[in-house]
Design a protein around this motif. Structure first.
Motif, PDB file in Angstrom:
ATOM      1  N   ALA A   2       0.832  -1.204   0.000  1.00 59.94           N
ATOM      2  CA  ALA A   2       0.000   0.000   0.000  1.00 59.94           C
ATOM      3  C   ALA A   2       0.863   1.250   0.000  1.00 59.94           C
ATOM      4  CB  ALA A   2      -0.904  -0.006   1.224  1.00 59.94           C
ATOM      5  N   THR A   3       0.295   2.327  -0.520  1.00 63.51           N
ATOM      6  CA  THR A   3       1.017   3.592  -0.568  1.00 63.51           C
ATOM      7  C   THR A   3       0.162   4.689   0.058  1.00 63.51           C
ATOM      8  OG1 THR A   3       0.166   4.077  -2.760  1.00 63.51           O
ATOM      9  CG2 THR A   3       2.308   2.974  -2.637  1.00 63.51           C
ATOM     10  N   ILE A   4       0.827   5.789   0.420  1.00 57.49           N
ATOM     11  CA  ILE A   4       0.179   6.961   0.991  1.00 57.49           C
ATOM     12  C   ILE A   4       0.590   8.155   0.143  1.00 57.49           C
ATOM     13  CG2 ILE A   4      -0.020   8.439   3.026  1.00 57.49           C
ATOM     14  CD1 ILE A   4       0.970   6.134   4.708  1.00 57.49           C
ATOM     15  N   LYS A   5      -0.363   9.018  -0.188  1.00 57.53           N
ATOM     16  CA  LYS A   5      -0.044  10.256  -0.895  1.00 57.53           C
ATOM     17  C   LYS A   5       0.115  11.361   0.138  1.00 57.53           C
ATOM     18  CE  LYS A   5      -2.198   9.308  -5.310  1.00 57.53           C
ATOM     19  NZ  LYS A   5      -3.181   9.774  -6.308  1.00 57.53           N
ATOM     20  N   ILE A  31       6.068  23.579  -1.925  1.00 57.43           N
ATOM     21  CA  ILE A  31       4.679  23.598  -1.480  1.00 57.43           C
ATOM     22  C   ILE A  31       3.778  23.085  -2.604  1.00 57.43           C
ATOM     23  CG2 ILE A  31       2.799  25.091  -0.684  1.00 57.43           C
ATOM     24  CD1 ILE A  31       4.870  26.882   0.581  1.00 57.43           C
ATOM     25  N   SER A  32       2.747  22.365  -2.237  1.00 51.33           N
ATOM     26  CA  SER A  32       1.755  21.763  -3.133  1.00 51.33           C
ATOM     27  C   SER A  32       2.284  20.568  -3.908  1.00 51.33           C
ATOM     28  CB  SER A  32       1.182  22.793  -4.112  1.00 51.33           C
ATOM     29  OG  SER A  32       0.512  23.799  -3.413  1.00 51.33           O
ATOM     30  N   GLN A  33       3.493  20.141  -3.635  1.00 52.06           N
ATOM     31  CA  GLN A  33       4.020  18.945  -4.289  1.00 52.06           C
ATOM     32  C   GLN A  33       3.427  17.709  -3.613  1.00 52.06           C
ATOM     33  OE1 GLN A  33       8.264  18.546  -4.104  1.00 52.06           O
ATOM     34  NE2 GLN A  33       8.283  16.750  -5.426  1.00 52.06           N
ATOM     35  N   VAL A  34       3.047  16.728  -4.413  1.00 51.60           N
ATOM     36  CA  VAL A  34       2.470  15.490  -3.911  1.00 51.60           C
ATOM     37  C   VAL A  34       3.406  14.339  -4.251  1.00 51.60           C
ATOM     38  CG1 VAL A  34       0.503  13.927  -4.033  1.00 51.60           C
ATOM     39  CG2 VAL A  34       0.134  16.378  -4.199  1.00 51.60           C
ATOM     40  N   VAL A  35       3.712  13.511  -3.255  1.00 48.49           N
ATOM     41  CA  VAL A  35       4.518  12.321  -3.478  1.00 48.49           C
ATOM     42  C   VAL A  35       3.762  11.119  -2.946  1.00 48.49           C
ATOM     43  CG1 VAL A  35       6.749  13.509  -3.431  1.00 48.49           C
ATOM     44  CG2 VAL A  35       5.793  12.617  -1.327  1.00 48.49           C
ATOM     45  N   GLU A  36       4.105   9.968  -3.481  1.00 49.94           N
ATOM     46  CA  GLU A  36       3.491   8.724  -3.047  1.00 49.94           C
ATOM     47  C   GLU A  36       4.576   7.890  -2.372  1.00 49.94           C
ATOM     48  OE1 GLU A  36       0.588   5.405  -5.093  1.00 49.94           O
ATOM     49  OE2 GLU A  36       0.979   7.304  -6.102  1.00 49.94           O
ATOM     50  N   VAL A  37       4.390   7.585  -1.097  1.00 50.09           N
ATOM     51  CA  VAL A  37       5.367   6.814  -0.333  1.00 50.09           C
ATOM     52  C   VAL A  37       4.720   5.515   0.137  1.00 50.09           C
ATOM     53  CG1 VAL A  37       6.696   8.831   0.424  1.00 50.09           C
ATOM     54  CG2 VAL A  37       4.799   8.027   1.807  1.00 50.09           C
ATOM     55  N   GLU A  38       5.554   4.533   0.411  1.00 47.28           N
ATOM     56  CA  GLU A  38       5.037   3.258   0.891  1.00 47.28           C
ATOM     57  C   GLU A  38       4.494   3.404   2.311  1.00 47.28           C
ATOM     58  OE1 GLU A  38       7.769   0.057   0.579  1.00 47.28           O
ATOM     59  OE2 GLU A  38       8.038   0.315  -1.574  1.00 47.28           O
ATOM     60  N   LYS A  49       6.289  13.271  12.210  1.00 48.98           N
ATOM     61  CA  LYS A  49       7.263  14.267  12.667  1.00 48.98           C
ATOM     62  C   LYS A  49       7.012  15.640  12.037  1.00 48.98           C
ATOM     63  CE  LYS A  49      12.150  14.925  13.383  1.00 48.98           C
ATOM     64  NZ  LYS A  49      13.437  14.252  13.436  1.00 48.98           N
ATOM     65  N   VAL A  50       6.549  15.651  10.788  1.00 49.16           N
ATOM     66  CA  VAL A  50       6.307  16.921  10.093  1.00 49.16           C
ATOM     67  C   VAL A  50       4.819  17.101   9.787  1.00 49.16           C
ATOM     68  CG1 VAL A  50       8.620  17.113   9.117  1.00 49.16           C
ATOM     69  CG2 VAL A  50       6.874  15.836   7.879  1.00 49.16           C
ATOM     70  N   HIS A  51       3.954  16.600  10.651  1.00 43.71           N
ATOM     71  CA  HIS A  51       2.516  16.621  10.418  1.00 43.71           C
ATOM     72  C   HIS A  51       1.957  18.024  10.247  1.00 43.71           C
ATOM     73  CE1 HIS A  51       1.224  17.994  14.435  1.00 43.71           C
ATOM     74  NE2 HIS A  51       2.344  17.411  14.824  1.00 43.71           N
ATOM     75  N   HIS A  52       2.633  19.032  10.793  1.00 42.44           N
ATOM     76  CA  HIS A  52       2.160  20.404  10.685  1.00 42.44           C
ATOM     77  C   HIS A  52       2.541  21.045   9.351  1.00 42.44           C
ATOM     78  CE1 HIS A  52       6.196  20.401  12.325  1.00 42.44           C
ATOM     79  NE2 HIS A  52       6.348  21.613  11.879  1.00 42.44           N
ATOM     80  N   LEU A  53       3.402  20.380   8.571  1.00 44.37           N
ATOM     81  CA  LEU A  53       3.825  20.894   7.274  1.00 44.37           C
ATOM     82  C   LEU A  53       3.231  20.129   6.104  1.00 44.37           C
ATOM     83  CD1 LEU A  53       7.648  21.337   8.043  1.00 44.37           C
ATOM     84  CD2 LEU A  53       5.876  23.080   8.139  1.00 44.37           C
ATOM     85  N   VAL A  54       2.666  18.968   6.367  1.00 43.05           N
ATOM     86  CA  VAL A  54       2.139  18.113   5.295  1.00 43.05           C
ATOM     87  C   VAL A  54       0.707  17.699   5.602  1.00 43.05           C
ATOM     88  CG1 VAL A  54       4.434  17.233   4.727  1.00 43.05           C
ATOM     89  CG2 VAL A  54       2.987  15.956   6.293  1.00 43.05           C
ATOM     90  N   SER A  55       0.047  17.167   4.571  1.00 45.20           N
ATOM     91  CA  SER A  55      -1.254  16.538   4.771  1.00 45.20           C
ATOM     92  C   SER A  55      -1.271  15.252   3.973  1.00 45.20           C
ATOM     93  CB  SER A  55      -2.394  17.464   4.335  1.00 45.20           C
ATOM     94  OG  SER A  55      -2.368  17.639   2.941  1.00 45.20           O
ATOM     95  N   VAL A  56      -2.070  14.294   4.449  1.00 43.35           N
ATOM     96  CA  VAL A  56      -2.212  13.022   3.781  1.00 43.35           C
ATOM     97  C   VAL A  56      -3.460  13.084   2.913  1.00 43.35           C
ATOM     98  CG1 VAL A  56      -2.528  10.546   4.094  1.00 43.35           C
ATOM     99  CG2 VAL A  56      -1.045  11.818   5.647  1.00 43.35           C
ATOM    100  N   ILE A  57      -3.303  12.721   1.645  1.00 46.62           N
ATOM    101  CA  ILE A  57      -4.394  12.792   0.674  1.00 46.62           C
ATOM    102  C   ILE A  57      -4.939  11.379   0.459  1.00 46.62           C
ATOM    103  CG2 ILE A  57      -5.016  13.416  -1.679  1.00 46.62           C
ATOM    104  CD1 ILE A  57      -2.624  15.297  -1.658  1.00 46.62           C
ATOM    105  N   ASP A  58      -6.243  11.278   0.312  1.00 44.02           N
ATOM    106  CA  ASP A  58      -6.855   9.977   0.024  1.00 44.02           C
ATOM    107  C   ASP A  58      -6.653   9.585  -1.421  1.00 44.02           C
ATOM    108  OD1 ASP A  58      -7.717   9.669   2.595  1.00 44.02           O
ATOM    109  OD2 ASP A  58      -9.634  10.638   2.224  1.00 44.02           O
TER     110      ASP A  58
END
Length: 58
Positions: A2-5, A31-38, A49-58
């Protein structure tokens, strides 16, 4: 596996050095860059750790 955006929503300017390097380790450079990580415990820890700088996209 599975991956997370993950999307960077705030600037890393003014953030501590370890948080800046965590963003780079996730593959986020601007900013506004989206990556997909495992979906692994280590990646989830980096996102937490950086939850205040990022958001998780569905």
């Amino acid at each position: 596996m599975a991956t997370i955006k993950v999307k960077q929503i705030k600037s890393r300017i003014g953030a501590p050095k370890d948080q800046k390097s965590t963003l780079l380790a996730l593959g986020l450079h601007r900013i506004s860059q989206v990556v997909e990580v495992e979906d692994t415990p280590s990646c989830r820890g980096m996102i937490r750790k950086v939850h205040h700088l990022v958001s998780v996209i569905d």
